[in-house]
Design a protein around this motif. Structure first.
Motif, mmCIF file in Angstrom:
data_model
loop_
_atom_site.group_PDB
_atom_site.id
_atom_site.type_symbol
_atom_site.label_atom_id
_atom_site.label_comp_id
_atom_site.label_asym_id
_atom_site.label_seq_id
_atom_site.Cartn_x
_atom_site.Cartn_y
_atom_site.Cartn_z
ATOM 1 N N GLY A 128 0.801 -1.204 0.000
ATOM 2 C CA GLY A 128 0.000 0.000 0.000
ATOM 3 C C GLY A 128 0.837 1.257 0.000
ATOM 4 N N GLU A 129 0.146 2.381 0.031
ATOM 5 C CA GLU A 129 0.754 3.708 -0.052
ATOM 6 C C GLU A 129 0.662 4.354 1.328
ATOM 7 O OE1 GLU A 129 -1.240 4.036 -4.514
ATOM 8 O OE2 GLU A 129 -2.123 5.102 -2.835
ATOM 9 N N TYR A 130 1.801 4.666 1.943
ATOM 10 C CA TYR A 130 1.709 5.138 3.321
ATOM 11 C C TYR A 130 2.959 5.887 3.783
ATOM 12 C CZ TYR A 130 4.547 0.919 4.147
ATOM 13 O OH TYR A 130 5.527 -0.037 4.093
ATOM 14 N N ALA A 131 2.763 6.633 4.878
ATOM 15 C CA ALA A 131 3.832 7.156 5.719
ATOM 16 C C ALA A 131 3.328 7.022 7.152
ATOM 17 C CB ALA A 131 4.150 8.610 5.392
ATOM 18 N N PHE A 132 4.229 6.813 8.102
ATOM 19 C CA PHE A 132 3.772 6.625 9.475
ATOM 20 C C PHE A 132 4.834 7.075 10.472
ATOM 21 C CE2 PHE A 132 6.224 2.759 8.791
ATOM 22 C CZ PHE A 132 6.856 2.563 10.018
ATOM 23 N N VAL A 133 4.371 7.355 11.702
ATOM 24 C CA VAL A 133 5.213 7.532 12.882
ATOM 25 C C VAL A 133 4.620 6.639 13.961
ATOM 26 C CG1 VAL A 133 6.054 9.128 14.655
ATOM 27 C CG2 VAL A 133 5.819 9.909 12.277
ATOM 28 N N TYR A 134 5.462 5.848 14.632
ATOM 29 C CA TYR A 134 4.983 4.859 15.601
ATOM 30 C C TYR A 134 5.861 4.890 16.843
ATOM 31 C CZ TYR A 134 3.845 0.190 17.505
ATOM 32 O OH TYR A 134 3.471 -0.855 18.313
ATOM 33 N N TYR A 135 5.217 5.030 17.984
ATOM 34 C CA TYR A 135 5.931 5.045 19.271
ATOM 35 C C TYR A 135 5.594 3.781 20.045
ATOM 36 C CZ TYR A 135 7.041 6.336 24.099
ATOM 37 O OH TYR A 135 7.530 6.351 25.381
ATOM 38 N N ASP A 136 6.658 3.049 20.437
ATOM 39 C CA ASP A 136 6.505 1.835 21.229
ATOM 40 C C ASP A 136 6.974 2.125 22.647
ATOM 41 O OD1 ASP A 136 6.549 -0.636 22.411
ATOM 42 O OD2 ASP A 136 7.493 -1.660 20.727
ATOM 43 N N GLU A 137 6.041 2.215 23.567
ATOM 44 C CA GLU A 137 6.346 2.565 24.950
ATOM 45 C C GLU A 137 7.266 1.534 25.604
ATOM 46 O OE1 GLU A 137 6.390 4.211 28.772
ATOM 47 O OE2 GLU A 137 5.745 5.108 26.873
ATOM 48 N N LEU A 138 7.072 0.244 25.298
ATOM 49 C CA LEU A 138 7.846 -0.799 25.964
ATOM 50 C C LEU A 138 9.328 -0.707 25.628
ATOM 51 C CD1 LEU A 138 5.452 -3.874 25.563
ATOM 52 C CD2 LEU A 138 5.837 -2.457 27.594
ATOM 53 N N SER A 139 9.636 -0.453 24.363
ATOM 54 C CA SER A 139 11.045 -0.369 23.961
ATOM 55 C C SER A 139 11.579 1.049 23.974
ATOM 56 C CB SER A 139 11.214 -0.948 22.556
ATOM 57 O OG SER A 139 10.503 -0.170 21.605
ATOM 58 N N ARG A 140 10.696 2.018 24.209
ATOM 59 C CA ARG A 140 11.064 3.432 24.192
ATOM 60 C C ARG A 140 11.707 3.801 22.853
ATOM 61 N NH1 ARG A 140 9.371 7.453 26.723
ATOM 62 N NH2 ARG A 140 11.410 8.427 27.051
ATOM 63 N N CYS A 141 11.049 3.375 21.776
ATOM 64 C CA CYS A 141 11.558 3.635 20.429
ATOM 65 C C CYS A 141 10.497 4.323 19.577
ATOM 66 C CB CYS A 141 11.996 2.341 19.745
ATOM 67 S SG CYS A 141 13.493 1.611 20.444
ATOM 68 N N ILE A 142 10.959 5.233 18.746
ATOM 69 C CA ILE A 142 10.122 5.871 17.722
ATOM 70 C C ILE A 142 10.525 5.304 16.362
ATOM 71 C CG2 ILE A 142 9.590 8.028 16.532
ATOM 72 C CD1 ILE A 142 8.345 8.121 19.172
#
Length: 536
Positions: A128-142
């Protein structure tokens, strides 16, 4: 289509200690917030754990507000469409979208997939066609990325190691956007907030890589016989039809209350084939297909709005209407003449330049200008050549089908013939690989930013992953047809056009939109200006 803004500024740092007032990149200025709301007018929200601000252009019910937060502290901002999934994720995605499932929205599905399978395995498996930003609280990673082709805009600013901002749009203030850059396609970024180091995971054609492209590199073979060519034409039509179907039949009209679809329509070969295939997909639907044709009042050239693309557009519309294969279709074509007076160009000039940044050349502006007004979709609508026009018509479609990618995949530019003349098919292959590989940087981010200003979403059937895989595998002489000194690009497309009865369209030569619509070189008395010159 959605708008994304994320920023991280350590709480211990005041604006003055950061140096150039980085806080102005956050939503305190409201400048970026206002611009992002044009992309997603249906919903907007802010999460203050870090700074996440999202706007939503909702394509289907139920409306899913963003940023989407899970009970475990994960936060997702997603701009795009997921058309398919492969492998283990295929069945799981189907379950999530089933009749009894809670997740009815791509953003919610993607959040579940990230949680269950992880970011990398999920990206490997979705299409698909996309852009994203994702925050994972457990790993403290963006995490952040564009899809591997780069069909959605995402910009990054990291002027200091302890600060970062990500956005669908650049900062409106010219004094604040010098450090903004487009996020390259073909790379996925992971920022560990504990040490503030960024890991880059690259897409690769090799099996040993973490992410493998869903298509093979360009094929160098040129061995075609008539039997294999006929088979290739059949595969071309079926693969492109599937790509169009994925993008057309996933348009939901519960918000617009009318089945209206739209094509960015110059009348050329690429978009006319898409218009035909869209009508095939909608054969049994009582629907309208708006052919959006833009023309500019160019005081340097004169001639009013009878531009080359306007004349060609009318001719191609007529040829589409006469096709025997569409006579029994329930959907109809409507030709929409979008006339842009010079005073409107002047009125919107600085705004278009802001949206297209970091692109800053004269050619970029003339192309962006054409897409900006075409995407607005306001003009005079004709249901037939003999019917009275509907003045001040505004298309109801929130999705615009674009023919971008056909020239880069099937040798549609003059320079492709020049490359062949200089170094044969090997030089042609290298030029095509270069063109396809830089679409994300040269075209896609810019076009997304200017079109989405009107709350519209561009979709690209020629850049569908399955179709790209087919196109890159095609023998080179099915793209550039060479007989003596004569060279004809997009051979497969032209052959298919003749098969379905588009004889006039099949013979049309490539014309860049800025010249076809006359959005290029509009100011008289400026002397010789090259497209590569920077805007001053």
């Amino acid at each position: 289509m959605c708008g994304i803004f994320f920023s991280l500024v350590p709480k211990s740092n005041s604006a003055s200690s950061i140096g150039e007032d980085f806080s102005k990149y956050t939503l305190a200025s409201l400048q970026l917030e206002k611009a992002l709301k044009r992309r997603g007018p249906d919903c907007y929200n802010t999460s203050q754990q870090l700074t996440f601000f999202s706007t939503v252009l909702s394509m289907r019910d139920p409306l899913t507000p963003q940023p989407l937060q899970s009970a475990e502290g994960r936060i997702l901002q997603f701009n795009g469409e997921i058309y398919d999934a492969v492998g283990e994720l295929e069945g799981y995605r189907s379950d999530l979208l089933g009749d009894d499932a809670v997740c009815k929205n791509d953003t919610a599905v993607l959040s579940q997939l990230f949680e269950r399978f992880g970011v990398i395995q999920t990206l490997q498996s979705i299409r698909g066609e996309y852009a994203f930003v994702y925050y994972d609280e457990l790993s403290r990673c963006i995490w952040w990325a564009r899809d591997c082709i780069g069909r959605r805009s995402l910009l990054v600013n990291r002027s200091r190691k302890d600060c970062i901002a990500l956005s669908s749009l650049p900062a409106p203030d010219p004094g604040l956007r010098a450090d903004w850059r487009e996020v390259p396609a073909g790379e996925v970024y992971k920022l560990d907030l504990r040490i503030m180091d960024i890991e880059v995971i690259s897409w690769s054609y090799e099996l040993c890589g973490s992410l493998k492209y869903p298509y093979m590199p360009i094929y160098f073979d040129i061995s075609l016989n008539q039997h294999s060519y006929d088979t290739l034409v059949t595969e071309f039509s079926s693969t492109l039809l599937a790509a169009v179907r994925r993008r057309v039949l996933t348009i939901h009209h519960s918000r617009s209350k009318a089945d209206t679809y739209a094509i960015l329509f110059s009348g050329g070969l690429d978009c006319t084939l898409l218009a035909y295939l869209t009508a095939i997909c909608l054969r049994d639907h009582n629907a309208h297909v708006d052919l959006l044709n833009v023309a500019f009042e160019n005081p340097r050239i004169g001639g009013g709005y009878d531009t080359p693309d306007r004349i060609l557009g009318r001719q191609s519309w007529q040829e589409l209407r006469s096709l025997p294969g569409l006579q029994s279709s329930q959907c109809d074509f409507r030709f929409v003449e979008i006339n842009v007076p010079y005073n409107q160009v002047i009125e919107y000039k600085s705004y278009v330049q802001d949206l297209m940044f970091p692109k800053d050349s004269v050619m970029d502006f003339s192309i962006a200008l054409a897409f900006f007004f075409a995407a607005r979709g306001i003009g005079t609508m004709f249901t037939s050549p003999v019917a009275d026009p509907v003045e001040e018509y505004s298309t109801l479609s929130r999705v615009l089908i674009s023919g971008l990618g056909a020239d880069e995949l099937f040798a549609g530019y003059t320079r492709h013939g020049t490359s062949f003349a200089r170094g044969g098919y090997e030089a042609l292959a290298n030029e095509l690989a270069l063109d396809f590989g830089r679409l994300h940087e040269r075209n896609l981010g810019r076009d997304d930013r200017v079109g989405a200003h009107w709350g519209k979403e561009f979709r690209y059937p020629y850049l569908d992953e399955e179709f790209v895989d087919f196109a890159l595998r095609c023998p080179l002489d099915s793209k550039l047809w060479v007989r003596g000194s004569a060279k004809e690009g997009k051979r497969l497309l032209r052959h298919f056009a003749r098969v379905i009865g588009l004889y006039q369209v099949a013979g049309e030569k490539k014309r860049a939109i800025q010249f076809g619509a006359r959005s290029a070189k509009m100011e008289a008395g400026k002397g010789r200006i090259r497209g590569t010159d920077k805007i001053v």
